[in-house]
Design a protein around this motif. Structure first.
Motif, mmCIF file in Angstrom:
data_model
loop_
_atom_site.group_PDB
_atom_site.id
_atom_site.type_symbol
_atom_site.label_atom_id
_atom_site.label_comp_id
_atom_site.label_asym_id
_atom_site.label_seq_id
_atom_site.Cartn_x
_atom_site.Cartn_y
_atom_site.Cartn_z
ATOM 1 N N ASN A 135 0.809 -1.220 0.000
ATOM 2 C CA ASN A 135 0.000 0.000 0.000
ATOM 3 C C ASN A 135 0.839 1.267 0.000
ATOM 4 O OD1 ASN A 135 -2.754 -0.264 -0.277
ATOM 5 N ND2 ASN A 135 -3.095 -0.814 1.853
ATOM 6 N N THR A 136 2.045 1.176 0.527
ATOM 7 C CA THR A 136 2.898 2.368 0.579
ATOM 8 C C THR A 136 3.572 2.639 -0.765
ATOM 9 O OG1 THR A 136 4.890 1.147 1.285
ATOM 10 C CG2 THR A 136 3.381 1.858 3.011
ATOM 11 N N ASP A 137 3.416 1.718 -1.728
ATOM 12 C CA ASP A 137 4.085 1.843 -3.030
ATOM 13 C C ASP A 137 3.078 2.039 -4.163
ATOM 14 O OD1 ASP A 137 6.505 1.844 -4.560
ATOM 15 O OD2 ASP A 137 6.027 -0.191 -5.254
ATOM 16 N N ILE A 248 7.552 -10.293 14.924
ATOM 17 C CA ILE A 248 8.857 -10.345 14.265
ATOM 18 C C ILE A 248 8.680 -10.232 12.754
ATOM 19 C CG2 ILE A 248 10.877 -11.799 13.807
ATOM 20 C CD1 ILE A 248 10.578 -12.936 16.612
ATOM 21 N N ALA A 249 7.626 -10.881 12.231
ATOM 22 C CA ALA A 249 7.350 -10.801 10.800
ATOM 23 C C ALA A 249 7.056 -9.361 10.380
ATOM 24 C CB ALA A 249 6.173 -11.707 10.442
ATOM 25 N N VAL A 250 6.289 -8.644 11.211
ATOM 26 C CA VAL A 250 5.968 -7.250 10.889
ATOM 27 C C VAL A 250 7.239 -6.402 10.862
ATOM 28 C CG1 VAL A 250 4.775 -5.177 11.697
ATOM 29 C CG2 VAL A 250 3.636 -7.412 11.813
ATOM 30 N N ILE A 251 8.111 -6.627 11.858
ATOM 31 C CA ILE A 251 9.358 -5.856 11.929
ATOM 32 C C ILE A 251 10.273 -6.184 10.753
ATOM 33 C CG2 ILE A 251 11.452 -5.477 13.284
ATOM 34 C CD1 ILE A 251 9.731 -6.047 15.798
ATOM 35 N N VAL A 252 10.474 -7.489 10.520
ATOM 36 C CA VAL A 252 11.366 -7.914 9.433
ATOM 37 C C VAL A 252 10.800 -7.499 8.079
ATOM 38 C CG1 VAL A 252 12.342 -9.925 8.254
ATOM 39 C CG2 VAL A 252 12.349 -9.823 10.750
ATOM 40 N N SER A 253 9.477 -7.646 7.912
ATOM 41 C CA SER A 253 8.875 -7.302 6.625
ATOM 42 C C SER A 253 9.011 -5.814 6.325
ATOM 43 C CB SER A 253 7.403 -7.711 6.598
ATOM 44 O OG SER A 253 6.649 -6.983 7.546
ATOM 45 N N ALA A 254 9.038 -4.991 7.382
ATOM 46 C CA ALA A 254 9.232 -3.551 7.164
ATOM 47 C C ALA A 254 10.602 -3.283 6.551
ATOM 48 C CB ALA A 254 9.076 -2.796 8.479
ATOM 49 N N PHE A 255 11.621 -3.976 7.080
ATOM 50 C CA PHE A 255 12.971 -3.821 6.508
ATOM 51 C C PHE A 255 13.056 -4.444 5.113
ATOM 52 C CE2 PHE A 255 14.107 -3.353 11.063
ATOM 53 C CZ PHE A 255 14.819 -2.164 10.976
ATOM 54 N N LEU A 256 12.439 -5.636 4.954
ATOM 55 C CA LEU A 256 12.459 -6.278 3.641
ATOM 56 C C LEU A 256 11.777 -5.396 2.600
ATOM 57 C CD1 LEU A 256 11.594 -10.014 4.506
ATOM 58 C CD2 LEU A 256 13.794 -9.106 3.716
ATOM 59 N N GLY A 259 13.787 -2.518 1.291
ATOM 60 C CA GLY A 259 14.767 -2.884 0.262
ATOM 61 C C GLY A 259 14.113 -3.354 -1.022
ATOM 62 N N ILE A 260 13.127 -4.251 -0.907
ATOM 63 C CA ILE A 260 12.523 -4.849 -2.099
ATOM 64 C C ILE A 260 11.781 -3.809 -2.927
ATOM 65 C CG2 ILE A 260 10.814 -6.521 -2.905
ATOM 66 C CD1 ILE A 260 11.511 -8.251 -0.496
ATOM 67 N N LEU A 261 11.126 -2.870 -2.270
ATOM 68 C CA LEU A 261 10.369 -1.860 -3.012
ATOM 69 C C LEU A 261 11.270 -0.934 -3.825
ATOM 70 C CD1 LEU A 261 7.568 -0.868 -0.446
ATOM 71 C CD2 LEU A 261 7.386 -2.351 -2.456
ATOM 72 N N LYS A 262 12.567 -0.948 -3.532
ATOM 73 C CA LYS A 262 13.506 -0.162 -4.341
ATOM 74 C C LYS A 262 13.745 -0.799 -5.710
ATOM 75 C CE LYS A 262 15.917 2.000 -0.445
ATOM 76 N NZ LYS A 262 15.316 3.325 -0.721
ATOM 77 N N GLY A 268 10.457 -2.895 -15.829
ATOM 78 C CA GLY A 268 9.206 -2.197 -16.073
ATOM 79 C C GLY A 268 8.099 -2.587 -15.115
ATOM 80 N N ARG A 269 8.486 -3.175 -13.977
ATOM 81 C CA ARG A 269 7.498 -3.631 -12.994
ATOM 82 C C ARG A 269 7.580 -2.799 -11.718
ATOM 83 N NH1 ARG A 269 3.854 -7.562 -15.003
ATOM 84 N NH2 ARG A 269 4.979 -8.925 -16.447
ATOM 85 N N ALA A 270 6.424 -2.660 -11.047
ATOM 86 C CA ALA A 270 6.382 -1.918 -9.790
ATOM 87 C C ALA A 270 7.065 -2.711 -8.686
ATOM 88 C CB ALA A 270 4.933 -1.622 -9.400
ATOM 89 N N GLY A 271 7.567 -1.988 -7.683
ATOM 90 C CA GLY A 271 8.268 -2.641 -6.590
ATOM 91 C C GLY A 271 7.390 -3.590 -5.794
ATOM 92 N N TRP A 272 6.088 -3.246 -5.642
ATOM 93 C CA TRP A 272 5.227 -4.114 -4.846
ATOM 94 C C TRP A 272 5.058 -5.480 -5.479
ATOM 95 C CZ3 TRP A 272 0.976 -5.747 -7.492
ATOM 96 C CH2 TRP A 272 0.465 -4.943 -8.508
ATOM 97 N N ARG A 273 5.216 -5.589 -6.795
ATOM 98 C CA ARG A 273 5.112 -6.895 -7.455
ATOM 99 C C ARG A 273 6.258 -7.806 -7.019
ATOM 100 N NH1 ARG A 273 1.276 -6.864 -11.465
ATOM 101 N NH2 ARG A 273 0.559 -4.813 -12.163
#
Length: 572
Positions: A135-137, A248-256, A259-262, A268-273
């Motif tokens: 949602n943030t992307d 822990i999943a919420v915390i780790v997923s925030a860091f993941l 990085g992944i959304l970059k 040609g694909r969005a980061g959320w994909r």
């Protein structure tokens, strides 16, 4: 002849009678020493604060075996495990072991069973909640969807989750959770990674429904599986740590996600994909590994790839007998024995469990909407994608700490109601503060209050253990675990639709509704306390009015099952 225990003792909350001969009681060196104070002795070495203090001061090489119905020849035959019970060959009413042996064994179970259960739940939460990071992307914008579409997707997920709960439990009980849980994980992970190819509203709603349906039975399946290895006093603490993996999943997923959304724009694909693709692939790997890391039960850990198994012969005897001494009802069914329609209907009609189901429905509603909309609210306040994801971490850390606090508090004070009503008392003043905010309120003040709300004391694990304890039979426990979680998911469907697009961004109408529901919940918890207290008091009166012969005759001839038995006391 020894005196039958039920004649002399009143059972404690969440227990049946255990044994009361002069040779039964010693918590330390032998079974011929002093008795503990009346009302203190409970399964597995004591309940509440007394049990913890006593176990922490005993000689580690003294006898840890606790008094039970198996210590008297008469009641031993009444509660003896049936031949079809998968661990019956390890049952030995004369088995004795030390505190040191038990501690080593429990730690081995923690490492072998509990740790992997947490890893599986971690994987589930990555796939279940990464929609929040997406949602943030600009996820909604890219798929031409609105907040109401997002709400509908969450509702479909919860409804599908709810629908799958009971059927999944029934399949799990028939084929075994060691087979069904990994199968679920592999299938839902494929759907999760396929979200990489979402094309619009229809495909979004379809994948949310499929994910909910395929994940629906996971939690009650795992809870039932863990009950094979842990006693009633150990399980709530383990469930607390099980749900720690959620945070822990919420915390780790925030860091993941940061990085992944970059990867936005790569190919040609969005980061959320890429977020859905990579995290879904990780869950697929965990699911495949789970086929090899979940044995069917305590005495079935040997396999072609694990010829020596996890436990020695001695450890298997200790494991089985400590579980049955704590709760003889766990031998009622084989771990691959299904339930009949009649047994399911009987469990559903158990009105004594309905107060817990109602609490399951309502207890999360006051904090659910602020939690669901945390990242979206932060974006609306002007925070960037990266900052919005990272700003969710403090609430996760706070929630993790409050979860552990409440779980331990529940066992220390030996009260479920007082440990779970904390959530409502925590949320009410914060929701009132949130309701008073206006467009001129500082974004950091808003963030601080929302962080405290979403860092709420997560009491769900305590209530899951509470429902399990008050079920008091494998049949009822299998159904009640699913029904309770179905009510929890129904509550999630409700709170997924409380914040509406026309009420954005402050959601005044929604917050006013949350304040009312939170106030109602406080009344419900108090009512549940007196409900179970009244039933226990009534049963005490009936039991005490009987002669010793009548009590013994009841134990030998009663057709009452599970929590209907007059020698059972509800936890509250």
């Amino acid at each position: 002849m020894t005196t039958i225990f039920p004649v002399l003792k009143q059972p404690l909350e969440g227990e049946t009678y255990r044994g009361d001969s002069k040779d039964d009681f010693s918590p330390t060196a032998s079974f011929t020493e002093q008795k503990p104070p009346l009302g203190i002795l409970v399964e597995n070495g004591g309940g509440g604060l007394w049990g913890r203090l006593r176990k922490s001061h005993v000689n580690p090489d003294s006898i840890a075996t606790q008094p039970s119905v198996f210590d008297d020849p008469l009641t031993c035959e009444i509660y003896r495990p049936p031949p079809q019970y998968e661990n019956a060959h390890k049952f030995d009413p004369d088995a004795r072991w030390t505190w040191r042996e038990e501690k080593v064994l429990v730690r081995k179970i923690d490492w072998r069973v509990m740790l992997w259960a947490g890893i599986m739940f971690f994987a589930l939460d990555l796939d279940r909640n990464n929609i929040s990071q997406a949602n943030t992307d600009n996820f909604l914008t890219d798929l031409s969807m609105t907040t109401n579409d997002y709400n509908l997707g969450n509702s479909l997920f919860r409804i599908a989750f709810l629908i799958a709960e009971l059927p999944s439990q029934l399949v799990s009980k028939r084929v075994g959770p060691d087979v069904w849980i990994p199968f679920q994980m592999v299938v839902w992970s494929v759907v999760a990674l396929c979200q990489f190819w979402l094309s619009g509203r229809s495909s979004f709603l379809l994948t949310r429904f499929l994910l909910g349906f395929l994940q629906g039975g996971f939690i009650p399946d795992v809870v039932l599986y863990l009950s094979y290895f842990y006693t009633k006093t150990e399980l709530p603490i383990r469930l607390g740590f099980f749900w720690v993996s959620n945070y822990i999943a919420v915390i780790v997923s925030a860091f993941l996600a940061t990085g992944i959304l970059k990867l936005d724009g790569v190919g040609g694909r969005a980061g959320w994909r890429y977020l859905f693709l990579i995290e879904g692939a990780g869950t697929l790997l965990v699911g495949i590994c789970s086929f090899f890391l979940l044995p069917p039960g305590p005495t079935q850990t040997k396999a072609w790839f694990r010829p020596k198994g996890w436990f020695t012969e001695r450890e298997e005897v200790i494991l089985v007998n400590r579980i049955l001494r704590d709760d003889p009802s766990k031998s009622d069914m084989h771990n691959r024995q299904g339930l009949s329609v009649r047994a399911i209907w009987k469990a559903l009609r158990d009105w004594r469990m309905w107060p817990l189901y109602i609490l399951g429905l309502t207890h999360m509603i006051p904090v659910g909407p602020p939690q669901n909309y945390l990242t979206l609210s932060l974006r609306n306040l002007g925070f960037s994608t990266t900052h919005s994801n990272l700003l969710t971490i403090p609430s996760s850390v706070l929630g993790l700490l409050m979860l552990l606090f409440c779980v331990y508090l529940s066992e220390i004070i030996n009260s479920r109601v007082f440990a779970t009503i904390i959530l409502q008392l925590w949320a009410l003043p914060l929701l009132i503060a949130l309701y008073t905010f206006n467009a001129q309120t500082s974004q950091w003040v808003y963030y601080a209050v929302v962080t405290l709300i979403t860092g709420f004391p997560y009491v769900h694990p305590i209530q899951v253990g509470w429902a399990s304890r008050n079920s008091y039979s494998v049949r009822t426990r299998t159904v009640s675990a699913s029904v309770y979680n179905m009510f929890v998911q129904a509550g999630a469907v409700v709170y997924a639709n409380i914040y509406r697009t026309k009420d954005a961004p402050l959601y005044k109408h929604g917050n006013r509704a949350l304040i009312g529901i939170c106030s109602m919940n406080i009344v419900l918890y108090i009512g549940t306390y007196f409900f179970y207290k009244y039933i226990n008091k009534r049963r005490d009166g009936i039991w005490s009015s009987w002669s010793k012969e009548q009590q013994q005759d009841y134990l030998e001839t009663t057709k009452d099952e599970g929590n209907q038995r007059l020698d059972f006391r509800f936890a509250y």
